[in-house]
Motif scaffolding. Structure first.
Motif, short mmCIF file in Angstrom:
data_model
loop_
_atom_site.label_atom_id
_atom_site.label_comp_id
_atom_site.label_asym_id
_atom_site.label_seq_id
_atom_site.Cartn_x
_atom_site.Cartn_y
_atom_site.Cartn_z
N GLY A 54 0.82 -1.12 0.36
CA GLY A 54 -0.06 0.37 -0.13
C GLY A 54 0.78 1.10 0.09
O GLY A 54 -0.06 2.58 -0.64
N CYS A 55 1.72 1.00 0.68
CA CYS A 55 2.79 2.36 0.53
C CYS A 55 4.23 2.34 -0.03
O CYS A 55 4.65 3.32 -0.64
N HIS A 56 4.61 0.84 0.14
CA HIS A 56 5.91 0.49 -0.92
C HIS A 56 5.84 -0.09 -2.70
O HIS A 56 5.01 -0.91 -2.23
N SER A 57 6.50 0.25 -3.29
CA SER A 57 6.71 0.24 -4.88
C SER A 57 7.61 -0.90 -4.55
O SER A 57 8.26 -1.00 -3.57
N LEU A 58 7.83 -1.91 -5.62
CA LEU A 58 8.72 -2.82 -6.29
C LEU A 58 9.09 -2.81 -7.48
O LEU A 58 8.47 -3.42 -8.55
N LYS A 59 9.55 -1.46 -8.14
CA LYS A 59 8.98 -0.89 -9.00
C LYS A 59 10.23 -1.42 -10.77
O LYS A 59 10.14 -1.85 -11.53
N TYR A 60 10.74 -2.28 -9.81
CA TYR A 60 11.62 -3.36 -11.33
C TYR A 60 10.79 -4.63 -10.63
O TYR A 60 11.73 -5.51 -11.72
N LEU A 61 9.71 -5.23 -10.51
CA LEU A 61 9.42 -6.25 -10.33
C LEU A 61 7.92 -6.26 -11.52
O LEU A 61 7.14 -5.11 -11.20
N ARG A 62 7.63 -7.37 -12.50
CA ARG A 62 6.64 -7.23 -12.77
C ARG A 62 5.40 -8.41 -12.12
O ARG A 62 5.99 -9.07 -11.79
N TYR A 63 4.48 -7.66 -12.06
CA TYR A 63 3.30 -9.55 -11.72
C TYR A 63 3.75 -10.60 -12.92
O TYR A 63 3.46 -11.71 -12.07
N SER A 64 4.22 -10.22 -13.59
CA SER A 64 3.86 -11.40 -14.95
C SER A 64 5.57 -11.97 -13.98
O SER A 64 4.97 -13.54 -14.13
N ARG A 65 6.14 -11.29 -14.26
CA ARG A 65 7.75 -12.17 -13.94
C ARG A 65 7.61 -12.72 -12.41
O ARG A 65 8.12 -14.11 -12.16
N LYS A 107 7.36 12.45 3.48
CA LYS A 107 8.24 12.08 2.21
C LYS A 107 7.16 11.07 1.98
O LYS A 107 6.78 10.21 2.64
N MET A 108 7.43 10.49 0.02
CA MET A 108 6.85 9.51 0.69
C MET A 108 7.89 8.38 0.36
O MET A 108 9.00 7.86 0.42
N PRO A 109 7.26 7.48 0.64
CA PRO A 109 7.53 5.76 0.73
C PRO A 109 8.37 5.07 0.15
O PRO A 109 8.45 5.23 -0.37
N PRO A 110 9.70 5.13 0.53
CA PRO A 110 10.72 4.80 -0.38
C PRO A 110 10.33 3.06 -1.63
O PRO A 110 9.44 2.35 -0.74
N ASP A 111 10.88 3.07 -2.52
CA ASP A 111 10.40 1.69 -3.28
C ASP A 111 11.66 0.33 -2.70
O ASP A 111 12.45 0.67 -2.01
N LEU A 112 11.22 -0.60 -2.26
CA LEU A 112 11.96 -1.46 -1.66
C LEU A 112 12.17 -2.58 -2.56
O LEU A 112 13.03 -3.84 -2.37
N SER A 113 12.20 -2.20 -3.87
CA SER A 113 13.31 -3.40 -5.09
C SER A 113 14.53 -3.41 -4.58
O SER A 113 14.61 -4.72 -4.79
N LEU A 114 15.27 -2.70 -4.05
CA LEU A 114 16.24 -3.53 -4.19
C LEU A 114 17.17 -3.17 -2.51
O LEU A 114 18.67 -3.46 -2.11
N ILE A 115 16.40 -3.22 -1.13
CA ILE A 115 17.00 -3.00 0.36
C ILE A 115 17.44 -4.10 0.62
O ILE A 115 17.95 -3.83 1.49
#
Length: 248
Positions: A54-65, A107-115
């Motif tokens: 709801g707050c953190h994206s995973l912008k380097y990951l696709r639903y299909s993948r 601030k905008m919650p960070p993307d967690l793709s690489l956390i």
């Protein structure tokens, strides 16, 4: 081969954890993640999408993948893990706008793709277990590992309410160090169950940081075996070649 992969993963995780351990003052717990456990990855995806997305994206990951790697059908992912109305080939984003993020959290919650790659899996695991109630904070929560974090404890219903036990105030700063954390009001899960839930989320975030790792580690074992076999054949060929040379 499974043992070889586990040893390699453990060694890499140990190096990452050591650096994070030193930088965070030595309070990290061992996450015990296992990318070869598809059930853990699936549970982690479910927990992440329900409590974190709801707050953190995973912008380097696709639903299909995610569907392909986790052994799920695209229909299962879109019906159970997609809460934004995105298409199956799109990245995992959030509906929250930067304006709302700044209004609610500063601030905008960070993307967690690489956390998990940046901080290490042990850091993520420890962080999620280190929230405690703190009335002095705007959202009523603080974190032992990451003091004054703007994030609330989104897993409190599962973990329960956790309070901190403080030591004597520091003479220089007047701050009281957190000595221990105690769950004073149990949540929906027992301690071992909650630990597993946090481990599952951490495993999923470790996967999200490098989805290719699932295939790369499997392929790496075969590459090593091929190189070992090739080296043996090349050595035997060398012996045979020089045997004929020595005769002349």
């Amino acid at each position: 081969m499974r043992i070889v992969k586990k040893l390699a993963t453990f060694a890499a995780g140990l190096l990452i954890s050591f650096g994070a351990f030193a930088s965070e003052g030595g309070h990290l717990l061992q996450s015990g993640t296992d990318l070869d456990d598809p059930a853990s990855l699936q549970r982690g995806a479910k927990l992440y999408m329900n409590y974190c997305s709801g707050c953190h994206s995973l912008k380097y990951l696709r639903y299909s993948r995610m569907a392909e790697d986790l052994g799920l059908s695209e229909d299962e992912v879109m019906k159970n893990l997609n809460f934004t109305g995105a298409k199956v080939g799109e990245q995992i984003q959030v509906n929250m706008t930067p304006e709302h993020g700044a209004q609610w959290f500063g601030k905008m919650p960070p993307d967690l793709s690489l956390i998990a790659r940046v901080r290490g899996s042990d850091w993520v695991y420890t962080y999620l277990k280190s929230f405690y109630l703190d009335e002095s904070r705007p959202l009523g929560w603080n974190n032992r590992l990451f003091p004054n974090a703007s994030m609330p404890n989104v897993l409190w219903e599962l973990q329960g309410l956790q309070h901190a036990e403080f030591g004597e105030p520091d003479k220089a700063t007047g701050e009281r160090p957190v000595l221990d954390l105690k769950v004073t009001q149990p949540g929906q899960l027992k301690e071992a169950e909650f630990n597993q839930a946090v481990r599952d989320i951490t495993t999923f975030l470790e996967y999200a940081g490098e989805p290719a790792a699932l295939k790369r580690t499997n392929l790496g074992v075969w590459v090593i075996l091929f190189l070992a076999m090739f080296t043996l054949i090349a050595y035997l060929l060398k012996l045979e070649y020089w045997r004929d040379v020595d005769k002349h």
